[in-house]
Enzyme design. Sequence first.
Site, PDB file in Angstrom:
ATOM      1  N   GLU A   1      41.473 -26.377 -24.789  1.00  0.00           N
ATOM      2  CA  GLU A   1      41.884 -27.724 -24.407  1.00  0.00           C
ATOM      3  C   GLU A   1      41.334 -28.081 -23.031  1.00  0.00           C
ATOM      4  O   GLU A   1      40.835 -29.191 -22.811  1.00  0.00           O
ATOM      5  CB  GLU A   1      43.412 -27.838 -24.406  1.00  0.00           C
ATOM      6  CG  GLU A   1      44.058 -27.683 -25.765  1.00  0.00           C
ATOM      7  CD  GLU A   1      43.691 -28.826 -26.709  1.00  0.00           C
ATOM      8  OE1 GLU A   1      43.310 -29.911 -26.218  1.00  0.00           O
ATOM      9  OE2 GLU A   1      43.789 -28.623 -27.932  1.00  0.00           O
TER      10      GLU A   1
ATOM     11  N   CYS B   1      13.317 -34.569  -3.062  1.00  0.00           N
ATOM     12  CA  CYS B   1      12.039 -34.753  -3.772  1.00  0.00           C
ATOM     13  C   CYS B   1      12.032 -36.136  -4.427  1.00  0.00           C
ATOM     14  O   CYS B   1      11.941 -36.277  -5.648  1.00  0.00           O
ATOM     15  CB  CYS B   1      11.866 -33.647  -4.810  1.00  0.00           C
ATOM     16  SG  CYS B   1      10.189 -33.489  -5.463  1.00  0.00           S
TER      17      CYS B   1
ATOM     18  N   CYS C   1       9.474 -33.154   2.288  1.00  0.00           N
ATOM     19  CA  CYS C   1       8.946 -31.823   1.956  1.00  0.00           C
ATOM     20  C   CYS C   1       9.336 -30.778   2.994  1.00  0.00           C
ATOM     21  O   CYS C   1       9.561 -29.615   2.648  1.00  0.00           O
ATOM     22  CB  CYS C   1       7.426 -31.886   1.802  1.00  0.00           C
ATOM     23  SG  CYS C   1       6.882 -32.871   0.385  1.00  0.00           S
TER      24      CYS C   1
END
Length: 452
Positions: free
Chosen positions: A66, A222, A229
Site C-alpha cells: 500500500e 548542463c 561546465c
Amino acid sequence: MTLEQSVLHDIEECVASRRLHHSTSYHDISQSDKDAIRSQLLAWYDKEKRTNMPWRKPTIDSLDREILSQRAYEVTVIQYYNRWMKAFPTIHDLARAEIEQVNTLWAGLGYYSRARRLWEGAQKVVNEMEGHLPNNARDLQAQIPGVGRYTAGAVASIVFGERTPAVDGNVIRVLSRWRAIGADPKKANTVELIWDLAGQAVDDARPGDFNQAIMELGARICTPQNPDCDGCPLKSSCRATAQLETQKRTASASFLASDRPTTAKRKRQIEHSCNYCPPQDADLTTEDYLVTRYPFKPEKKAPRNEECAVCILRGSMNLDDEPRYLISKRPDTGLLAGLWEFPSLELASLETAYHDRAKQTTDFLRARYGIDVSKLDNVTRQDLGSVVHLFSHIRKVYHLELLSFTSDKAQIMMDEKSSDNKSVKWMALSEIKEAPIPTGLKKAIKVLESVG
C-alpha cells in the site's frame, strides 16, 4: 587509451581529413566511466539537490504494498503536484473522478490526451489490479494506459528500486555531451543508443537517486545554452568538454599539420565510421567544438498553417443581465480532446475574408447548434481580429468574431441547449475561465475582455 588520448586522436584525424567523424566505439562506456559517472554524479546530487520539490522524498525501504503503491502514484503526477494531490490524494480518488474535473486541473499543461490516459490508467489499476501499480518498468509501460517508457523507468527506479533508466530531454542532453553523440536524438537508432547508455550508467545501489541526479544535472548545470561546465561533476569524463579543451591546446600545434594519416589509415577510418553520427564538414576552429553543439539539432520543419473562425456568441435577456456565452465540448479524441471552446469552424482556405467567414459562421451555427442568427433580436456582430497559437506542428490562427444578442427568448434557448446536449453549455465568462479550456481560448478571452 585515456580520454585525452582518444579525443586527441579524434581531432588529429579531423584536421587531416577536414571531416568530423569517429568510430562507433567512441561512444562506449568503460567500467571506469561507469564508476566515475555514478560516484561523481551521486556525490554532487547529495550535496546540491533541490529540496523544494514536494514529490521528492527519501527512498522507501518498506515492502508494504500500500505504501509503495501510493508513492508510485505520487511520482506519476509531479506537474502541478500540490493542486493535483489536493484534488486526488490517492489513485482511488482519481479513478472515481469525472473526466471534466481531471481536464480542469490539467489545463495549462498541454498534451491534454495525457490527462485522459492517466485517468483511464487509474481506473484500470483500481478496478483490475486492486489499486496496486506494477513494481517494474516493463509491466508499468505495458499494462497502464498513459505510462510511457520514461514514466515507467522513473516510477520503477525511484519507488521500487529497480535498476532501470529514465530518459527525458535533460538526460538526452547530458549523455549526448558526455559521450559526444552527434546524431539526431529523435531517430530510432539514436534513441536506443541513448537508452542503452543510460541503462549502463544507472547506479546499482541507488537507481532512483541516480536518475533524478542526471535529470537535475541537465536542468541546472548542463543546460541547453551557457552550460556551467566548470561546475559540472562529470567534467573530467565528458567527451564534449575534452574535445573543446583539446582543440584549444592543439589548434596551432605544428605536429597536427605534419602527422596526417596515410591513405590506408584514412580508408580504415572511413570503413570504421560511426553507426550513429554522420560525418560533418568542419572549418576546424575552436567554435566547431563547443559543448552546445551536442545534442545534434536537426532543422525544424515549419509548422503547417491552419485557420479557424471562432464565434463568441453572447446572449442575455436584457442589458442589465450578466451575459452568457455558448461553449461546446471537443471530441474525446484528437487535438485538444475533451476540452471546451467557443463555436469554432475550421476554414478550408487560408486568409478567408471577414465577410466570407461571417457567412460560413452563420451557416455553421444553424447546422451545428440549431441557432438561426436571423431570428435573434438585437444582434450585433464585431470582428475582434485574430490570435495565434503555436502547437508543436501547427501554427493556428483563430479569427475572432463577437456575436451579441439581447432577447426575452434568450433564457429559453439557453436552457434548451444546455439540457438537450451535454456537449453544449451556456456559461458566464467567470465560469468559462474555471472550465477545462485550451490556451488558444484563453487568448480569445483576453481579447474579449479588452473590448468589453
